[in-house]
Design a protein around this motif. Structure first.
Motif, PDB file in Angstrom:
ATOM      1  N   THR A 278     148.144 -13.772 -45.051  1.00 24.44           N
ATOM      2  CA  THR A 278     148.608 -13.982 -43.892  1.00 24.44           C
ATOM      3  C   THR A 278     149.231 -15.193 -43.598  1.00 24.44           C
ATOM      4  O   THR A 278     149.901 -15.118 -42.342  1.00 24.44           O
ATOM      5  CB  THR A 278     147.543 -13.660 -42.830  1.00 24.44           C
ATOM      6  OG1 THR A 278     146.458 -14.740 -42.980  1.00 24.44           O
ATOM      7  CG2 THR A 278     146.498 -12.181 -43.092  1.00 24.44           C
ATOM      8  N   GLY A 279     148.781 -16.177 -44.007  1.00 27.95           N
ATOM      9  CA  GLY A 279     149.429 -17.703 -43.666  1.00 27.95           C
ATOM     10  C   GLY A 279     148.622 -18.027 -42.250  1.00 27.95           C
ATOM     11  O   GLY A 279     148.775 -19.038 -41.857  1.00 27.95           O
ATOM     12  N   ALA A 280     147.662 -17.140 -41.944  1.00 27.54           N
ATOM     13  CA  ALA A 280     146.812 -17.718 -40.567  1.00 27.54           C
ATOM     14  C   ALA A 280     145.668 -18.414 -40.995  1.00 27.54           C
ATOM     15  O   ALA A 280     145.040 -18.204 -42.279  1.00 27.54           O
ATOM     16  CB  ALA A 280     146.362 -16.589 -39.992  1.00 27.54           C
ATOM     17  N   HIS A 281     145.506 -19.518 -40.365  1.00 21.39           N
ATOM     18  CA  HIS A 281     144.382 -20.508 -40.499  1.00 21.39           C
ATOM     19  C   HIS A 281     142.907 -19.878 -39.913  1.00 21.39           C
ATOM     20  O   HIS A 281     142.728 -20.057 -38.647  1.00 21.39           O
ATOM     21  CB  HIS A 281     144.725 -21.656 -39.719  1.00 21.39           C
ATOM     22  CG  HIS A 281     143.772 -22.894 -40.407  1.00 21.39           C
ATOM     23  ND1 HIS A 281     143.651 -23.593 -41.525  1.00 21.39           N
ATOM     24  CD2 HIS A 281     142.928 -23.733 -39.615  1.00 21.39           C
ATOM     25  CE1 HIS A 281     142.687 -24.416 -41.740  1.00 21.39           C
ATOM     26  NE2 HIS A 281     142.378 -24.721 -40.289  1.00 21.39           N
ATOM     27  N   VAL A 282     142.279 -19.004 -40.738  1.00 23.76           N
ATOM     28  CA  VAL A 282     141.093 -18.326 -40.500  1.00 23.76           C
ATOM     29  C   VAL A 282     139.740 -19.067 -41.118  1.00 23.76           C
ATOM     30  O   VAL A 282     139.951 -19.301 -42.237  1.00 23.76           O
ATOM     31  CB  VAL A 282     141.372 -16.851 -40.541  1.00 23.76           C
ATOM     32  CG1 VAL A 282     142.417 -16.350 -39.841  1.00 23.76           C
ATOM     33  CG2 VAL A 282     141.329 -16.606 -42.073  1.00 23.76           C
ATOM     34  N   GLY A 283     138.776 -18.540 -40.474  1.00 25.31           N
ATOM     35  CA  GLY A 283     137.462 -18.944 -41.017  1.00 25.31           C
ATOM     36  C   GLY A 283     136.770 -17.548 -41.338  1.00 25.31           C
ATOM     37  O   GLY A 283     136.971 -16.552 -40.864  1.00 25.31           O
ATOM     38  N   VAL A 284     135.804 -17.713 -42.296  1.00 23.47           N
ATOM     39  CA  VAL A 284     134.928 -16.391 -42.628  1.00 23.47           C
ATOM     40  C   VAL A 284     133.480 -16.957 -42.666  1.00 23.47           C
ATOM     41  O   VAL A 284     133.061 -18.013 -43.079  1.00 23.47           O
ATOM     42  CB  VAL A 284     135.316 -16.200 -44.194  1.00 23.47           C
ATOM     43  CG1 VAL A 284     134.156 -15.040 -44.866  1.00 23.47           C
ATOM     44  CG2 VAL A 284     136.812 -15.474 -44.189  1.00 23.47           C
ATOM     45  N   ILE A 285     132.743 -15.902 -41.989  1.00 19.80           N
ATOM     46  CA  ILE A 285     131.323 -16.093 -42.185  1.00 19.80           C
ATOM     47  C   ILE A 285     130.723 -14.707 -42.892  1.00 19.80           C
ATOM     48  O   ILE A 285     131.087 -13.484 -42.410  1.00 19.80           O
ATOM     49  CB  ILE A 285     130.841 -16.157 -40.684  1.00 19.80           C
ATOM     50  CG1 ILE A 285     131.165 -17.503 -40.217  1.00 19.80           C
ATOM     51  CG2 ILE A 285     129.088 -16.083 -40.622  1.00 19.80           C
ATOM     52  CD1 ILE A 285     130.663 -17.936 -38.610  1.00 19.80           C
ATOM     53  N   LEU A 286     129.785 -15.025 -43.708  1.00 21.79           N
ATOM     54  CA  LEU A 286     129.157 -13.807 -43.999  1.00 21.79           C
ATOM     55  C   LEU A 286     127.821 -13.666 -43.423  1.00 21.79           C
ATOM     56  O   LEU A 286     126.870 -14.804 -43.421  1.00 21.79           O
ATOM     57  CB  LEU A 286     128.777 -13.990 -45.548  1.00 21.79           C
ATOM     58  CG  LEU A 286     129.670 -13.096 -46.477  1.00 21.79           C
ATOM     59  CD1 LEU A 286     131.230 -13.561 -46.252  1.00 21.79           C
ATOM     60  CD2 LEU A 286     129.311 -13.528 -48.117  1.00 21.79           C
ATOM     61  N   SER A 287     127.434 -12.394 -42.980  1.00 20.54           N
ATOM     62  CA  SER A 287     126.106 -12.495 -42.190  1.00 20.54           C
ATOM     63  C   SER A 287     124.996 -11.702 -42.830  1.00 20.54           C
ATOM     64  O   SER A 287     125.536 -10.590 -43.491  1.00 20.54           O
ATOM     65  CB  SER A 287     126.593 -11.749 -40.822  1.00 20.54           C
ATOM     66  OG  SER A 287     126.998 -10.576 -40.784  1.00 20.54           O
ATOM     67  N   ASP A 288     123.762 -11.782 -42.653  1.00 19.14           N
ATOM     68  CA  ASP A 288     123.041 -10.602 -42.918  1.00 19.14           C
ATOM     69  C   ASP A 288     121.822 -10.643 -41.579  1.00 19.14           C
ATOM     70  O   ASP A 288     121.789 -11.636 -40.794  1.00 19.14           O
ATOM     71  CB  ASP A 288     121.983 -11.052 -44.044  1.00 19.14           C
ATOM     72  CG  ASP A 288     121.360 -10.238 -44.767  1.00 19.14           C
ATOM     73  OD1 ASP A 288     121.670  -9.167 -44.557  1.00 19.14           O
ATOM     74  OD2 ASP A 288     120.282 -10.529 -45.657  1.00 19.14           O
ATOM     75  N   THR A 289     121.085  -9.481 -41.871  1.00 18.41           N
ATOM     76  CA  THR A 289     120.183  -9.223 -40.516  1.00 18.41           C
ATOM     77  C   THR A 289     118.933 -10.002 -41.147  1.00 18.41           C
ATOM     78  O   THR A 289     118.243  -9.490 -41.984  1.00 18.41           O
ATOM     79  CB  THR A 289     120.136  -7.759 -40.158  1.00 18.41           C
ATOM     80  OG1 THR A 289     121.395  -7.414 -40.121  1.00 18.41           O
ATOM     81  CG2 THR A 289     119.119  -7.429 -39.125  1.00 18.41           C
ATOM     82  N   LEU A 290     118.233 -10.742 -40.163  1.00 13.42           N
ATOM     83  CA  LEU A 290     116.779 -11.452 -40.679  1.00 13.42           C
ATOM     84  C   LEU A 290     115.704 -11.445 -39.516  1.00 13.42           C
ATOM     85  O   LEU A 290     115.990 -11.642 -38.426  1.00 13.42           O
ATOM     86  CB  LEU A 290     117.115 -12.776 -41.326  1.00 13.42           C
ATOM     87  CG  LEU A 290     117.906 -12.854 -42.440  1.00 13.42           C
ATOM     88  CD1 LEU A 290     118.820 -14.266 -42.436  1.00 13.42           C
ATOM     89  CD2 LEU A 290     116.848 -12.841 -43.667  1.00 13.42           C
TER      90      LEU A 290
END
Lengths: 260, 260
Positions: free
Chosen positions: A128-140
């Motif tokens: 995309t050329g977009a400056h994005v961040g990523v978070i992986l989540s889990d239910t705890l």
């Protein structure tokens, strides 16, 4: 009203199977912008990475994923092990879970959630050329409080802490010990749109671009406190029993105390 | 993209002092709509309620607010007590805090945060006619993970849990133990716009009206797990030491074991 952000679930993703190109599928579902943060349920990453085992092997899988047992809760007909898993995360059953797993199987967590997040962020930025961040989540679950919240187990291209140590409050006093874990707060916020039964595993946070950064920022592993610095590294019963044995043995070794 | 919500900080609130009418001040700052959830930093409620003591009395205030000590962390020059406070909340220093408190004072938590939330929600609903919910938040550390997140310590007119027990996942399997604590997730999400040093103590969550309900819904007190059901009701060192003393004493009482 000035500071504002929004969170939106990405709908229309297909059922994720082994080998799926998650970055490509996400880009099909949402037009990404600079500063977006994607919060992705780790389960779909596990599915794409083929991290499934037969349900019959669940107990063995939990043992295999366990680095150390922190506490055990027994109940009628079974026990739940709270453990530190290979990823360093403390939670029930080492993250091995049957819900939303293909029939007859259970899902393991990604082998290295930070690496998975980095691969996804790299792919999304390239596509995309977009400056994005990523978070992986889990239910705890958590001590002291009922219910669960979604937390960050992987992160890339996003600050996991808003490090305020050294800054001041509104009246100028130092905020010595304040270090909000924004990655966990983002994961929890995303849960509010993803839900558990809706089949929406990805959400986009828009408006918090100041939290997006380089891909080599510390990942979610940096959130985990080392056991030796943790006041609650062991369940109360487990610690009591360990102390009891040591005290009993020490007393035997010393022999009767010469008191009045 | 369908499910969506936004969070916005309410700016322009004056410095809150004892006796302030928070509901009136909030209504001056934001046009409330049905389904809005207001997340309010508990500190401003403490200020409005006059819950300040002299900074010199801080240690005594912590003792006064403490119901039981859960764990103690010592460091060079002092110790932090992790305690259960009068409100049932487990956290450092019983919630007694100097940051953002008037010069020379420390702030205590509201006496009954759920009652404070209920009074605020009642006032806001009366002033606006809008069906809104209120969450009081505080910043709390947690076991196992570094940093802090904002959590719900008071709630009114809002569901604190999204109780999914009995419902099913996307593939039809029961979600037996899943009960997301949406109040904690909302509190954490609001921290992302309120920040710690910006002087924005109130945020409005818009788009999650399905979580708003009657004023007599269970409050945040219902989030607190009773100690007797908590695997981490006591710090590991404290539990070990208790066990050691008991084991030592029991061994003395039994006398030398008759072993080979």
């Amino acid at each position: 009203m000035a500071v504002k952000f929004s969170i939106e679930g990405v709908e229309g993703l297909p059922e994720i199977t082994k080998g799926a190109d998650l970055a490509a599928l996400i880009v099909d579902g949402v037009l990404l912008e600079d500063g977006d943060i994607l919060v992705i349920t780790s389960k779909v990453v596990s599915k794409a990475e083929g991290r499934t085992v037969e349900a019959a092997d669940r107990e063995q899988a939990i043992s295999d994923e366990t680095v150390r047992v922190v506490a055990t809760r027994t109940f009628e007909g079974g026990a739940t092990r709270i453990v530190e898993n290979r990823q360093g995360i403390i939670g029930a059953a080492a993250g091995v879970d049957a819900s939303n797993a293909p029939e007859g199987t259970v899902l393991l967590l990604p082998v290295d959630p930070d690496a998975s997040a980095r691969a996804l962020a790299t792919g999304l930025r390239a596509l995309t050329g977009a400056h994005v961040g990523v978070i992986l989540s889990d239910t705890l679950g958590r001590p002291w409080r009922e219910g669960q919240t979604d937390l960050a187990i992987g992160a890339a291209g996003v600050h996991v802490f808003d490090d305020l140590r050294g800054s001041t409050d509104a009246s100028g006093k130092p905020l010595a010990v304040t270090m909000p874990c924004v990655a966990d707060e983002l994961a929890g916020a995303a849960e509010l749109v993803k839900g558990k039964s809706s089949g929406v595993p990805v959400a986009v946070v828009r408006g918090l671009g100041h939290l997006v950064g380089d891909l080599d920022l510390p990942g979610a592993r940096s959130i985990q406190r080392p056991a030796e610095r943790d006041l609650f590294r062991l369940g109360a019963d487990e610690a009591y029993n360990e102390g009891y044995r040591d005290g009993f043995d020490e007393s035997q070794a010393e022999g009767p105390l010469t008191s009045a």
